[in-house]
Design a protein around this motif. Structure first.
Motif, PDB file in Angstrom:
ATOM      1  N   GLY A 180       0.812  -1.218   0.000  1.00  0.00           N
ATOM      2  CA  GLY A 180       0.000   0.000   0.000  1.00  0.00           C
ATOM      3  C   GLY A 180       0.844   1.265   0.000  1.00  0.00           C
ATOM      4  N   CYS A 181       1.937   1.256   0.762  1.00  0.00           N
ATOM      5  CA  CYS A 181       2.821   2.426   0.793  1.00  0.00           C
ATOM      6  C   CYS A 181       3.491   2.639  -0.558  1.00  0.00           C
ATOM      7  N   LEU A 182       3.882   1.550  -1.220  1.00  0.00           N
ATOM      8  CA  LEU A 182       4.479   1.677  -2.553  1.00  0.00           C
ATOM      9  C   LEU A 182       3.481   2.274  -3.544  1.00  0.00           C
ATOM     10  N   LEU A 183       2.235   1.832  -3.456  1.00  0.00           N
ATOM     11  CA  LEU A 183       1.205   2.389  -4.341  1.00  0.00           C
ATOM     12  C   LEU A 183       0.967   3.871  -4.029  1.00  0.00           C
ATOM     13  N   GLY A 184       1.002   4.228  -2.740  1.00  0.00           N
ATOM     14  CA  GLY A 184       0.800   5.628  -2.367  1.00  0.00           C
ATOM     15  C   GLY A 184       1.912   6.535  -2.868  1.00  0.00           C
ATOM     16  N   MET A 185       3.116   5.994  -3.008  1.00  0.00           N
ATOM     17  CA  MET A 185       4.238   6.787  -3.508  1.00  0.00           C
ATOM     18  C   MET A 185       4.109   7.122  -4.987  1.00  0.00           C
ATOM     19  N   SER A 186       3.171   6.483  -5.679  1.00  0.00           N
ATOM     20  CA  SER A 186       2.995   6.770  -7.106  1.00  0.00           C
ATOM     21  C   SER A 186       2.570   8.210  -7.358  1.00  0.00           C
ATOM     22  N   ILE A 187       2.074   8.904  -6.324  1.00  0.00           N
ATOM     23  CA  ILE A 187       1.675  10.304  -6.501  1.00  0.00           C
ATOM     24  C   ILE A 187       2.888  11.174  -6.817  1.00  0.00           C
ATOM     25  N   LEU A 188       4.083  10.715  -6.461  1.00  0.00           N
ATOM     26  CA  LEU A 188       5.295  11.479  -6.758  1.00  0.00           C
ATOM     27  C   LEU A 188       5.508  11.646  -8.256  1.00  0.00           C
ATOM     28  N   LEU A 189       4.942  10.741  -9.045  1.00  0.00           N
ATOM     29  CA  LEU A 189       5.084  10.837 -10.492  1.00  0.00           C
ATOM     30  C   LEU A 189       4.351  12.050 -11.055  1.00  0.00           C
ATOM     31  N   PHE A 190       3.395  12.568 -10.306  1.00  0.00           N
ATOM     32  CA  PHE A 190       2.566  13.674 -10.800  1.00  0.00           C
ATOM     33  C   PHE A 190       2.818  14.975 -10.029  1.00  0.00           C
ATOM     34  N   MET A 191       3.864  15.008  -9.220  1.00  0.00           N
ATOM     35  CA  MET A 191       4.140  16.191  -8.410  1.00  0.00           C
ATOM     36  C   MET A 191       5.453  16.838  -8.839  1.00  0.00           C
ATOM     37  N   ASP A 192       5.523  18.149  -8.662  1.00  0.00           N
ATOM     38  CA  ASP A 192       6.758  18.888  -8.888  1.00  0.00           C
ATOM     39  C   ASP A 192       7.517  18.901  -7.571  1.00  0.00           C
ATOM     40  N   THR A 193       8.361  17.895  -7.363  1.00  0.00           N
ATOM     41  CA  THR A 193       9.031  17.723  -6.077  1.00  0.00           C
ATOM     42  C   THR A 193      10.104  18.780  -5.813  1.00  0.00           C
ATOM     43  N   ASP A 194      10.508  19.503  -6.845  1.00  0.00           N
ATOM     44  CA  ASP A 194      11.545  20.525  -6.669  1.00  0.00           C
ATOM     45  C   ASP A 194      10.970  21.921  -6.464  1.00  0.00           C
ATOM     46  N   ARG A 195       9.653  22.039  -6.410  1.00  0.00           N
ATOM     47  CA  ARG A 195       9.039  23.363  -6.300  1.00  0.00           C
ATOM     48  C   ARG A 195       9.446  24.073  -5.012  1.00  0.00           C
ATOM     49  N   ALA A 196       9.395  23.349  -3.891  1.00  0.00           N
ATOM     50  CA  ALA A 196       9.744  23.966  -2.613  1.00  0.00           C
ATOM     51  C   ALA A 196      11.215  24.356  -2.578  1.00  0.00           C
ATOM     52  N   GLU A 197      12.073  23.521  -3.155  1.00  0.00           N
ATOM     53  CA  GLU A 197      13.499  23.843  -3.154  1.00  0.00           C
ATOM     54  C   GLU A 197      13.780  25.077  -3.996  1.00  0.00           C
ATOM     55  N   ARG A 198      13.095  25.189  -5.125  1.00  0.00           N
ATOM     56  CA  ARG A 198      13.271  26.387  -5.946  1.00  0.00           C
ATOM     57  C   ARG A 198      12.782  27.634  -5.219  1.00  0.00           C
ATOM     58  N   ALA A 199      11.640  27.511  -4.554  1.00  0.00           N
ATOM     59  CA  ALA A 199      11.105  28.659  -3.826  1.00  0.00           C
ATOM     60  C   ALA A 199      12.031  29.058  -2.672  1.00  0.00           C
ATOM     61  N   ARG A 200      12.625  28.050  -2.010  1.00  0.00           N
ATOM     62  CA  ARG A 200      13.539  28.346  -0.909  1.00  0.00           C
ATOM     63  C   ARG A 200      14.796  29.044  -1.417  1.00  0.00           C
ATOM     64  N   LYS A 201      15.315  28.564  -2.539  1.00  0.00           N
ATOM     65  CA  LYS A 201      16.488  29.207  -3.120  1.00  0.00           C
ATOM     66  C   LYS A 201      16.158  30.615  -3.609  1.00  0.00           C
ATOM     67  N   ALA A 202      14.954  30.760  -4.168  1.00  0.00           N
ATOM     68  CA  ALA A 202      14.551  32.081  -4.644  1.00  0.00           C
ATOM     69  C   ALA A 202      14.464  33.076  -3.495  1.00  0.00           C
ATOM     70  N   LYS A 203      14.010  32.603  -2.331  1.00  0.00           N
ATOM     71  CA  LYS A 203      13.929  33.507  -1.176  1.00  0.00           C
ATOM     72  C   LYS A 203      15.324  33.917  -0.724  1.00  0.00           C
ATOM     73  N   GLU A 204      16.257  32.948  -0.759  1.00  0.00           N
ATOM     74  CA  GLU A 204      17.628  33.276  -0.381  1.00  0.00           C
ATOM     75  C   GLU A 204      18.258  34.239  -1.389  1.00  0.00           C
ATOM     76  N   LEU A 205      17.968  33.977  -2.662  1.00  0.00           N
ATOM     77  CA  LEU A 205      18.526  34.849  -3.691  1.00  0.00           C
ATOM     78  C   LEU A 205      17.859  36.222  -3.699  1.00  0.00           C
ATOM     79  N   GLN A 206      16.631  36.287  -3.166  1.00  0.00           N
ATOM     80  CA  GLN A 206      15.931  37.556  -3.127  1.00  0.00           C
ATOM     81  C   GLN A 206      16.701  38.585  -2.291  1.00  0.00           C
ATOM     82  N   SER A 207      17.318  38.104  -1.212  1.00  0.00           N
ATOM     83  CA  SER A 207      18.097  39.019  -0.382  1.00  0.00           C
ATOM     84  C   SER A 207      19.306  39.544  -1.149  1.00  0.00           C
ATOM     85  N   ILE A 208      19.902  38.659  -1.970  1.00  0.00           N
ATOM     86  CA  ILE A 208      21.016  39.104  -2.810  1.00  0.00           C
ATOM     87  C   ILE A 208      20.541  40.172  -3.786  1.00  0.00           C
ATOM     88  N   PHE A 209      19.392  39.901  -4.377  1.00  0.00           N
ATOM     89  CA  PHE A 209      18.841  40.831  -5.354  1.00  0.00           C
ATOM     90  C   PHE A 209      18.546  42.190  -4.730  1.00  0.00           C
TER      91      PHE A 209
END
Length: 349
Positions: A180-209
């Protein structure tokens, strides 16, 4: 003397009986001792089954009971028991992972970015949400399983309390929750898993900007300054650091003037971008900004690796009219790219 024939008859019967049956004691204390033709050990049930030859007397029967008289489950009953234990756990495992991943990703990309929470903290909060949903919706899974009309094992309470029954039930539940857990992980195929990391980096870079590029924009007398970062894995340029916009801009690493700057690794100065075939008008269409002139310079690490691109758009003259970027602007932008490279190295450790 009359007892001699009777003794001979008894010895003859014992000899015949000894040729057909073996009298032995069972090494396991849970099983009863019986007079049988032989015995075999069942590898799954973990017990000895006593087998009787076809020519044995009806008075001698095979025993499959414990010392307390509880009948041992059959192989088919244990299979059904494991199946009925695994099916509900498949539903619980599937629902648990679906909720945990979805909630964790939402928390990571919102509260995690806003308050600086780590990814592990967001995952822990997502697990809390999953546990709450599991407690409140347990009846839904049980009701759904009851509609499947699974075969019944027919075991009584004492049989279910046997060690072999508990073992099969536990193994079935473990296998079910794992699947069941393996089947539940299939949602990762339809998610942008890097969105939060990009937003976090953008916030850090915002201070530079804000500390560097905002003031430099005035020095350049430009309408917009954009800091693009290069995602090597996805071969993509992305930016949330642009004056006049709060949206994340994404484009292929080879597209547009910024893409050409990444590809060549050289400074690009274009007076009229609409006369240049490398210019991508889709960015203007998506942001509503009209680009006239562009000055772009790559951001390089100390090893010469391309980290991103700085773009300055629409040079303005002293009278407010649109002009062109000169040699002085190019030198200042190159120096700025060096400073930004140092800050990015510090931010990403």
């Amino acid at each position: 003397m009359s007892l001699l024939p009777q003794i001979r008859n008894q010895l003859g019967r014992l000899s015949l009986l000894g040729s057909r049956y073996i009298i032995h004691s069972t090494p396991r204390p849970l099983l009863t001792t019986s007079l049988v033709a032989g015995r075999i050990h069942h590898p799954i049930k973990g017990c000895y089954r006593h087998m009787v030859s076809s020519s044995s007397s009806p008075a001698v029967k095979a025993t499959t009971t414990t010392t307390s008289g509880v009948p041992l489950p059959t192989y088919q009953q244990l299979q059904i028991l494991a199946l009925r234990s695994s099916i509900p756990m498949i539903g619980f495992g599937f629902m648990d992972n679906i909720v945990m991943i979805t909630a964790g990703e939402a928390i990571d990309s919102t509260f995690g970015v806003a308050f600086g929470l780590s990814t592990m903290a967001a995952a822990g909060l997502g697990q809390c949400c999953s546990d709450v949903v599991g407690v409140t919706s347990g009846g839904i899974v049980d009701a759904a399983v009851s509609r499947l009309r699974l075969p019944h094992h027919g075991l009584g309470p004492k049989q279910l309390d046997l060690r072999v029954s508990r073992l099969c039930s536990t193994l079935g539940a473990c296998l079910g929750v794992f699947c069941g857990c393996l089947l539940g992980m299939s949602i990762l195929l339809f998610m942008d898993t890097d969105r939060a990391e990009r937003a976090r980096k953008a916030k850090e870079l915002q201070s530079i900007f804000e500390t560097i590029m905002s003031d430099r924009q005035k020095n350049f007398h430009a309408e917009r300054t954009t800091l693009f970062m290069l995602d090597e894995e996805k071969k993509e340029l992305w930016s949330r650091v642009a004056t006049g916009t709060s949206e994340i801009i994404k484009l292929p690493a080879t597209q547009g003037i910024a893409g050409a700057c990444v590809t060549t690794g050289e400074l690009i100065n274009i007076p009229d971008v609409y006369k240049d075939s490398r210019f991508d008008q889709s960015v203007d269409d998506s942001t509503g900004f009209v680009t006239k002139s562009i000055l772009a310079v790559p951001i390089k690490s100390e090893e010469g690796e391309i980290l991103g691109v700085i773009e300055v758009c629409n040079k303005k003259n002293a009278d407010g009219s649109l002009g062109e970027f000169g040699d002085c602007d190019e030198k200042v932008l190159k120096m700025l790219a060096t400073h930004v490279s140092c800050f990015i190295t510090i931010v990403h450790g």
